[in-house]
Design a protein around this motif. Structure first.
Motif, mmCIF file in Angstrom:
data_model
loop_
_atom_site.group_PDB
_atom_site.id
_atom_site.type_symbol
_atom_site.label_atom_id
_atom_site.label_comp_id
_atom_site.label_asym_id
_atom_site.label_seq_id
_atom_site.Cartn_x
_atom_site.Cartn_y
_atom_site.Cartn_z
ATOM 1 N N GLY A 1 13.183 -1.480 6.843
ATOM 2 C CA GLY A 1 13.174 -0.298 6.260
ATOM 3 C C GLY A 1 12.242 -0.024 4.952
ATOM 4 N N VAL A 2 11.883 1.224 4.980
ATOM 5 C CA VAL A 2 10.851 1.381 3.799
ATOM 6 C C VAL A 2 11.607 1.593 2.617
ATOM 7 C CG1 VAL A 2 10.791 4.165 4.233
ATOM 8 C CG2 VAL A 2 8.639 2.800 3.709
ATOM 9 N N ASP A 3 12.851 1.872 2.660
ATOM 10 C CA ASP A 3 13.723 2.019 1.598
ATOM 11 C C ASP A 3 13.786 0.647 0.679
ATOM 12 O OD1 ASP A 3 15.058 0.843 3.508
ATOM 13 O OD2 ASP A 3 17.075 2.131 3.071
ATOM 14 N N ARG A 4 13.321 -0.236 1.204
ATOM 15 C CA ARG A 4 13.429 -1.525 0.382
ATOM 16 C C ARG A 4 12.206 -1.431 -0.671
ATOM 17 N NH1 ARG A 4 16.457 -5.918 3.087
ATOM 18 N NH2 ARG A 4 17.748 -4.646 4.177
ATOM 19 N N VAL A 5 11.333 -0.538 -0.192
ATOM 20 C CA VAL A 5 10.008 -0.550 -1.210
ATOM 21 C C VAL A 5 10.088 0.482 -1.925
ATOM 22 C CG1 VAL A 5 7.429 -0.564 -1.053
ATOM 23 C CG2 VAL A 5 8.704 -1.855 0.505
ATOM 24 N N ILE A 6 10.351 1.842 -1.382
ATOM 25 C CA ILE A 6 10.397 3.108 -2.186
ATOM 26 C C ILE A 6 11.691 4.088 -1.933
ATOM 27 C CG2 ILE A 6 7.952 3.396 -2.200
ATOM 28 C CD1 ILE A 6 7.771 5.068 0.111
ATOM 29 N N PRO A 7 12.245 4.866 -2.817
ATOM 30 C CA PRO A 7 13.426 5.537 -2.561
ATOM 31 C C PRO A 7 12.958 6.465 -1.343
ATOM 32 C CG PRO A 7 12.489 6.082 -4.674
ATOM 33 C CD PRO A 7 11.571 5.071 -4.103
ATOM 34 N N VAL A 8 13.922 6.634 -0.552
ATOM 35 C CA VAL A 8 13.908 7.535 0.963
ATOM 36 C C VAL A 8 14.769 8.871 0.338
ATOM 37 C CG1 VAL A 8 14.095 7.973 3.094
ATOM 38 C CG2 VAL A 8 13.108 5.916 2.354
ATOM 39 N N ASP A 9 14.473 9.890 0.784
ATOM 40 C CA ASP A 9 15.439 11.193 0.462
ATOM 41 C C ASP A 9 16.054 11.775 1.749
ATOM 42 O OD1 ASP A 9 14.889 11.800 -2.417
ATOM 43 O OD2 ASP A 9 12.864 11.813 -1.701
ATOM 44 N N VAL A 10 15.268 11.599 2.788
ATOM 45 C CA VAL A 10 15.774 12.155 4.044
ATOM 46 C C VAL A 10 15.276 11.041 5.057
ATOM 47 C CG1 VAL A 10 15.717 14.040 5.732
ATOM 48 C CG2 VAL A 10 15.481 14.547 3.366
ATOM 49 N N TYR A 11 16.178 10.664 6.164
ATOM 50 C CA TYR A 11 15.732 9.853 7.322
ATOM 51 C C TYR A 11 16.038 10.949 8.667
ATOM 52 C CZ TYR A 11 16.988 6.012 4.234
ATOM 53 O OH TYR A 11 16.845 4.999 3.261
ATOM 54 N N VAL A 12 15.043 10.764 9.282
ATOM 55 C CA VAL A 12 14.804 11.354 10.622
ATOM 56 C C VAL A 12 15.116 10.161 11.759
ATOM 57 C CG1 VAL A 12 13.694 12.738 12.127
ATOM 58 C CG2 VAL A 12 13.464 13.120 9.758
ATOM 59 N N PRO A 13 16.186 10.099 12.542
ATOM 60 C CA PRO A 13 16.265 9.092 13.475
ATOM 61 C C PRO A 13 15.682 9.423 14.705
ATOM 62 C CG PRO A 13 18.117 10.527 13.417
ATOM 63 C CD PRO A 13 17.507 11.249 12.331
ATOM 64 N N ARG B 1 0.799 -1.147 0.097
ATOM 65 C CA ARG B 1 -0.013 0.123 -0.155
ATOM 66 C C ARG B 1 0.894 1.391 0.010
ATOM 67 N NH1 ARG B 1 -1.764 -4.631 1.979
ATOM 68 N NH2 ARG B 1 -4.327 -4.945 1.798
ATOM 69 N N VAL B 2 1.992 1.292 0.535
ATOM 70 C CA VAL B 2 3.048 2.385 0.752
ATOM 71 C C VAL B 2 3.548 2.578 -0.897
ATOM 72 C CG1 VAL B 2 5.236 3.127 1.509
ATOM 73 C CG2 VAL B 2 3.639 2.056 3.097
ATOM 74 N N LYS B 3 3.789 1.488 -1.301
ATOM 75 C CA LYS B 3 4.267 1.862 -2.547
ATOM 76 C C LYS B 3 3.160 2.388 -3.673
ATOM 77 C CE LYS B 3 6.765 -0.712 -6.300
ATOM 78 N NZ LYS B 3 7.842 -1.624 -6.830
ATOM 79 N N ARG B 4 1.978 1.598 -3.536
ATOM 80 C CA ARG B 4 0.994 2.268 -4.501
ATOM 81 C C ARG B 4 0.545 3.686 -4.366
ATOM 82 N NH1 ARG B 4 -4.021 -1.086 -3.155
ATOM 83 N NH2 ARG B 4 -2.676 -2.703 -4.240
ATOM 84 N N LEU B 5 0.534 4.221 -3.019
ATOM 85 C CA LEU B 5 0.352 5.617 -2.770
ATOM 86 C C LEU B 5 1.516 6.399 -3.175
ATOM 87 C CD1 LEU B 5 -1.017 5.474 0.871
ATOM 88 C CD2 LEU B 5 -2.245 6.214 -1.145
ATOM 89 N N TYR B 6 3.014 5.817 -3.110
ATOM 90 C CA TYR B 6 3.649 6.646 -3.931
ATOM 91 C C TYR B 6 3.838 6.609 -5.122
ATOM 92 C CZ TYR B 6 8.732 7.634 -4.739
ATOM 93 O OH TYR B 6 9.804 8.189 -5.590
ATOM 94 N N GLU B 7 3.374 5.697 -5.888
ATOM 95 C CA GLU B 7 3.200 5.627 -7.242
ATOM 96 C C GLU B 7 2.262 6.546 -7.725
ATOM 97 O OE1 GLU B 7 2.734 1.458 -8.277
ATOM 98 O OE2 GLU B 7 4.978 1.215 -8.250
ATOM 99 N N GLU C 1 5.371 13.571 -9.937
ATOM 100 C CA GLU C 1 6.603 13.968 -9.852
ATOM 101 C C GLU C 1 6.809 15.620 -9.654
ATOM 102 O OE1 GLU C 1 9.187 12.305 -9.966
ATOM 103 O OE2 GLU C 1 8.489 10.218 -10.201
ATOM 104 N N PRO C 2 7.798 16.015 -9.139
ATOM 105 C CA PRO C 2 8.657 15.448 -8.350
ATOM 106 C C PRO C 2 8.322 15.025 -6.981
ATOM 107 C CG PRO C 2 9.167 17.720 -8.402
ATOM 108 C CD PRO C 2 8.133 17.624 -9.489
ATOM 109 N N ARG C 3 8.826 13.950 -6.529
ATOM 110 C CA ARG C 3 7.963 13.593 -5.312
ATOM 111 C C ARG C 3 9.264 13.029 -4.399
ATOM 112 N NH1 ARG C 3 5.463 8.482 -8.563
ATOM 113 N NH2 ARG C 3 7.245 7.527 -9.029
ATOM 114 N N TYR C 4 8.833 13.176 -3.148
ATOM 115 C CA TYR C 4 10.115 12.926 -2.117
ATOM 116 C C TYR C 4 9.409 12.260 -0.981
ATOM 117 C CZ TYR C 4 11.701 17.054 -4.347
ATOM 118 O OH TYR C 4 12.194 17.936 -5.303
ATOM 119 N N VAL C 5 10.260 11.229 -0.455
ATOM 120 C CA VAL C 5 9.920 10.615 0.978
ATOM 121 C C VAL C 5 10.992 11.052 2.008
ATOM 122 C CG1 VAL C 5 9.846 8.196 1.874
ATOM 123 C CG2 VAL C 5 9.093 8.744 -0.692
ATOM 124 N N LEU C 6 10.260 11.157 3.151
ATOM 125 C CA LEU C 6 10.868 11.406 4.504
ATOM 126 C C LEU C 6 10.558 10.164 5.394
ATOM 127 C CD1 LEU C 6 11.033 14.712 6.377
ATOM 128 C CD2 LEU C 6 10.697 12.797 7.509
#
Length: 165
Positions: A121-133, A84-90, A94-99
């Motif tokens: 990690g969500v980066d296994r499914v969609i590309p991540v631009d910024v990580y907040v630890p 579902r995360v990937k479907r929403l991302y798609e 464009e341009p789109r970002y992921v935090l």
């Protein structure tokens, strides 16, 4: 002194690049879709509330992925939710970002080692631009992540087709 010299002396003309103007407009109006999956979502909501007020940075949450340019992934992403995360991302334009915020969405958190259902990690499914630890990250950390994303947008080149791929 010619006519053009007089106009430039009065400060009525601003000379800049198209990239700078477009990037300034995009970084000043980030519209995220909040994707709260666990306890990090409470911190995301607190950041959007009046105490920290992300509106002053131009961040205005949207309910639809088709109106959003940023996906805030907050919390544990399970294998069932990853689709579902990937479907929403798609569906985002464009341009789109992921935090990605929080240990669970960054690397699986404490549940990944002993759970069979948690994505590492969500980066296994969609590309991540910024990580907040953090577990969960404080609202100040999320604001820092938004500022890091704005800096990334500020330095992009829209005229370079490879930058949008």
């Amino acid at each position: 002194m010619g006519l053009l010299d007089y106009k430039f002396d009065q400060g009525r003309v601003i000379i800049t690049r198209v990239d700078d103007v477009l990037n300034w407009a995009r970084l000043s109006s980030i519209w995220p879709i909040g994707f709260g999956l666990a306890c990090c979502a409470i911190e995301m909501m607190a950041t959007m509330a009046s105490g920290h007020d992300l509106d002053r940075f131009g961040v205005f949450p949207r309910p639809s992925p088709r109106q959003s340019d940023l996906m805030l992934v907050a919390g544990t992403v399970t294998f069932k939710m990853a689709e579902r995360v990937k479907r929403l991302y798609e569906q985002m334009p464009e341009p789109r970002y992921v935090l990605s915020m929080g240990s669970c969405s960054n690397c699986g958190g404490p549940y990944w080692e002993y759970g069979y259902h948690v994505l590492k990690g969500v980066d296994r499914v969609i590309p991540v631009d910024v990580y907040v630890p953090g577990c969960p990250p404080r609202p100040e950390a999320l604001i820092g992540g938004i500022l890091k994303l704005q800096e990334k947008i500020r330095n992009e080149s829209l005229l370079n087709p490879a930058a949008l791929v």
